[in-house]
Design an enzyme around this catalytic site. Structure first.
Site, mmCIF file in Angstrom:
data_model
loop_
_atom_site.group_PDB
_atom_site.id
_atom_site.type_symbol
_atom_site.label_atom_id
_atom_site.label_comp_id
_atom_site.label_asym_id
_atom_site.label_seq_id
_atom_site.Cartn_x
_atom_site.Cartn_y
_atom_site.Cartn_z
ATOM 1 N N ASN A 62 3.760 1.181 -3.033
ATOM 2 C CA ASN A 62 5.218 1.099 -2.842
ATOM 3 C C ASN A 62 5.825 0.037 -3.754
ATOM 4 O O ASN A 62 5.255 -1.025 -3.959
ATOM 5 C CB ASN A 62 5.591 0.875 -1.364
ATOM 6 C CG ASN A 62 4.959 -0.334 -0.733
ATOM 7 O OD1 ASN A 62 3.866 -0.733 -1.083
ATOM 8 N ND2 ASN A 62 5.653 -0.938 0.213
ATOM 9 N N GLU A 64 9.368 -1.873 -4.210
ATOM 10 C CA GLU A 64 10.675 -2.115 -3.593
ATOM 11 C C GLU A 64 11.673 -2.656 -4.613
ATOM 12 O O GLU A 64 11.321 -3.005 -5.738
ATOM 13 C CB GLU A 64 10.507 -3.083 -2.415
ATOM 14 C CG GLU A 64 9.638 -2.471 -1.318
ATOM 15 C CD GLU A 64 9.505 -3.335 -0.071
ATOM 16 O OE1 GLU A 64 9.904 -4.513 -0.093
ATOM 17 O OE2 GLU A 64 8.990 -2.793 0.931
ATOM 18 N N CYS A 73 8.357 4.845 -2.038
ATOM 19 C CA CYS A 73 7.110 4.785 -1.265
ATOM 20 C C CYS A 73 5.900 5.029 -2.173
ATOM 21 O O CYS A 73 6.005 5.727 -3.194
ATOM 22 C CB CYS A 73 7.103 5.867 -0.194
ATOM 23 S SG CYS A 73 8.303 5.645 1.118
ATOM 24 N N GLU A 75 3.384 6.989 -1.706
ATOM 25 C CA GLU A 75 2.987 8.403 -1.830
ATOM 26 C C GLU A 75 3.759 9.089 -2.947
ATOM 27 O O GLU A 75 3.202 9.882 -3.713
ATOM 28 C CB GLU A 75 3.266 9.160 -0.520
ATOM 29 C CG GLU A 75 2.469 8.673 0.673
ATOM 30 C CD GLU A 75 3.153 7.558 1.438
ATOM 31 O OE1 GLU A 75 3.817 6.701 0.816
ATOM 32 O OE2 GLU A 75 3.011 7.537 2.663
ATOM 33 N N CYS A 112 6.143 8.928 5.352
ATOM 34 C CA CYS A 112 7.488 9.141 5.899
ATOM 35 C C CYS A 112 7.903 10.586 5.612
ATOM 36 O O CYS A 112 7.296 11.289 4.793
ATOM 37 C CB CYS A 112 8.488 8.148 5.293
ATOM 38 S SG CYS A 112 9.001 8.563 3.627
ATOM 39 N N CYS A 115 8.499 11.616 2.012
ATOM 40 C CA CYS A 115 7.256 11.823 1.251
ATOM 41 C C CYS A 115 6.602 13.137 1.636
ATOM 42 O O CYS A 115 6.055 13.845 0.781
ATOM 43 C CB CYS A 115 6.292 10.659 1.482
ATOM 44 S SG CYS A 115 6.814 9.150 0.652
#
Ligand code: THU
Length: 160
Positions: A62, A64, A73, A75, A112, A115
């Protein structure tokens, strides 16, 4: 009216060591990928490892950003890069792990919904089910295909 059901099944292992070697190796790569996470805002480090049909593995973590929606993210970092690098290869499996303060989490880190929606399309592109391996310090689950995580998904906008 009829009530309908969709069931899901998944495998649960009590430790990473019980996993078959290819899954164990992929999860190990996801755990290693947590170390390249850039997460100064959440302090939650996620790693993902994607195995392609040709056996090659692409990892991501990830990333940010101070303008939070601009982050991504683990993934999706891994999947989008995997499709960039191997546009013709199907995705066979993705492993996901989370860590905090350098320690693998005791809870499982599931992808999530955004994803998973991306995985829906990866699976469609590849034409074969994608295995999702979610790992933690205490247990590991292997989910056989993306539909189990998102039984009803948005797909291509139908032609008029
Ligand atoms: N995160 C992921 O990388 N993957 C997920 O599936 C869930 C959340 C990241 C996003 C953010 O950087 C941090 O975890 C906390 O939400």
């Amino acid at each position: 009216m009829e009530e309908k059901f969709k069931n899901i099944s998944f495998l649960e292992y009590n430790s990473m060591d019980e996993l078959p070697q290819p899954e164990k190796n992929l999860l190990q790569k996801a755990i290693e990928a947590t170390t390249s996470s850039y997460a100064p805002y959440s302090n939650f480090n996620v790693g993902a490892a994607v195995r392609m049909g040709n056996g090659d593995i692409v990892t991501g973590s990830n990333q940010e950003n101070a303008a939070s929606p601009s982050g991504l993210c683990a993934e999706r970092v891994a999947l989008f890069y995997a499709h960039h690098k191997y546009p013709q290869q199907p995705v066979e499996a993705i492993a996901i792990a989370g860590s905090q303060n350098g320690k693998l989490t005791s809870e499982l880190t599931y992808p999530c919904a955004a994803c998973v929606q991306v995985m829906v399309e990866s699976q469609k592109r590849g034409g074969t089910p994608i295995k999702i391996i979610v790992g933690s310090a205490s247990k590991v689950q292997v989910i056989g295909s993306v539909e189990s995580l998102l039984p009803f998904s948005f797909s291509n906008i139908p032609a008029e």
